[in-house]
Each structure stands twice: as C-alpha cells, then as structure tokens.
Scaffold this active site. Sequence first.
Site, PDB file in Angstrom:
ATOM      1  N   ASP A 120      32.687  29.179  48.039  1.00 30.25           N
ATOM      2  CA  ASP A 120      32.957  29.565  49.433  1.00 30.25           C
ATOM      3  C   ASP A 120      32.808  31.080  49.624  1.00 30.25           C
ATOM      4  O   ASP A 120      32.489  31.550  50.708  1.00 30.25           O
ATOM      5  CB  ASP A 120      34.391  29.185  49.827  1.00 30.25           C
ATOM      6  N   HIS A 169      37.665  46.746  31.779  1.00 29.17           N
ATOM      7  CA  HIS A 169      38.481  47.450  32.764  1.00 29.17           C
ATOM      8  C   HIS A 169      39.064  46.469  33.789  1.00 29.17           C
ATOM      9  O   HIS A 169      40.192  46.006  33.616  1.00 29.17           O
ATOM     10  CB  HIS A 169      37.613  48.550  33.395  1.00 29.17           C
TER      11      HIS A 169
HETATM   12 ZN   LIG Z   1      41.197  50.700  37.176  1.00 30.38          ZN
END
Ligand SMILES: [Zn+2]
Length: 235
Positions: A120, A169
């Site tokens: 979606d 990260h």
């Molecule tokens: Zn960050």
Amino acid sequence: MLLRALREEVLSANLELVRQGAVLYTFGNVSGISRQDGLVAIKPSGVAYEKLTPEQIVVSDLNGRIVDGKLRPSTDLRTHLELYKHFPNIGGVAHTHSRAAAAWAQAQRPIPCFGTTHADYFDGPIPVTAPLDVEQISGDYEKATGIAICETFAQLDPDAIPAVLVARHGPFCWGPDAAAAAHNAVILEYVAEMAYRTLVVNPGIQPLARELHDKHFSRRHGPNAYYGQITAERR
Ligand SMILES: [Zn+2]
C-alpha cells in the site's frame, strides 16, 4: 518569525513520531522544505521533544547556512539537504532509529514486501545503502550519508519507495510534506516489524506476488488511484 507555518508543521510532525512510539528520548528528526524560498526547517539538535516550540525549529538554506533560529540544527541536517537536492518532489524528511526498521538496517538486509500493508505504501522492497568507507566516515559524514542514499535510488523512484535503510544506522523516510514523511516513518516501522514476524512464522515465505503488489500500490497511488475520498486534486 520566518516560515511560521512550516515550523509549526515540522514541530507537529516531530511530535507525531513521539506519539506513535517511533522515537526514544531525542533520537530522530523531521524536517520540511519551502521549495519557493529554498529553505528547510528542522528540529534542533538534542532538545527534548516535550519542550520543543516553533521558535526553536531551525531554518537553514540548502547549503546548510542557518538563516533563522538560535539553536544548532539536528546533526543530520546535511543528510536531509542532500535528499531535498536530489529528490525534487519531496517536501519532508523523517529519520528515526525505530527498533524493527533499525534492526533490518543494522543487519544490512532490504525489507522484502511480504504483504499488502507494505504494498500500500512502498512499491518494492525497502533498499539498504552501501556502507560508508573510512574516508566518508571521517569526512563530511552526514553529507556522505545523504549521497549514499541518493546513489541507492539511482535506479529506483523515490516517490514510489519513500524510505531507505542506512546501513548499520536506521531508516530515512520522506514524502510530499513533513507530516507525510513522519507518517511513512511510522508505517515503515510497522511493516518492518511484520516482515520480521513473517519470517519467524515461515522462514521460507516468498515476497508478495507482483499482481497483488501492483493492485495494492496502484489503487492508492498514481493516476487511477481510488482508495479514500475524492480530493480536489483528483477531481
Ligand atoms: Zn540516526
């Protein structure tokens, strides 16, 4: 105050991340851009969300020069600026370390599309950037992160897949404005959590078939979209 409406919008998008549990303490940041003025409004660095005011939102030009605001901008400002420069249709960027999405980023695995919730919102797997090398990390790290994101989209449409996982990260998401970017960050976390659980339940499951994927993406996006109510632009 310069760009009051944009600052208020950016403030409210940042608070939405807190409300939806996508950020912990001062992790994360949302920005928004006025394309007309060439100016970006972003959360200040390290200020507790509950204390944020529109005046504290920092306004920068596209080169990172602060044009209004007393506080330092989020350290990720230069990553946001690269995205605004390279993705011409986006109006907002959101970055979080939300748990499930960050886990996929740390594992350096793209999030496959296993179901219609993903389809979606995102027209394909959520890609992962290439890891940065020593020179990029010791140099202009945040700008290099932005460049790595843009390189990841060399063959992808950022308007159809408004999210990326920065290797080791966490996610960066974007959208037509700051609220949409924050919304996509919350949905990405939900989709990342579901993909993880899907693989636990059935490690051999294959990605969603193209037909069902296309059906779900196209009924919400593009010229023939029919999900939701008819808006002024669609009429
Ligand atoms: Zn960050």
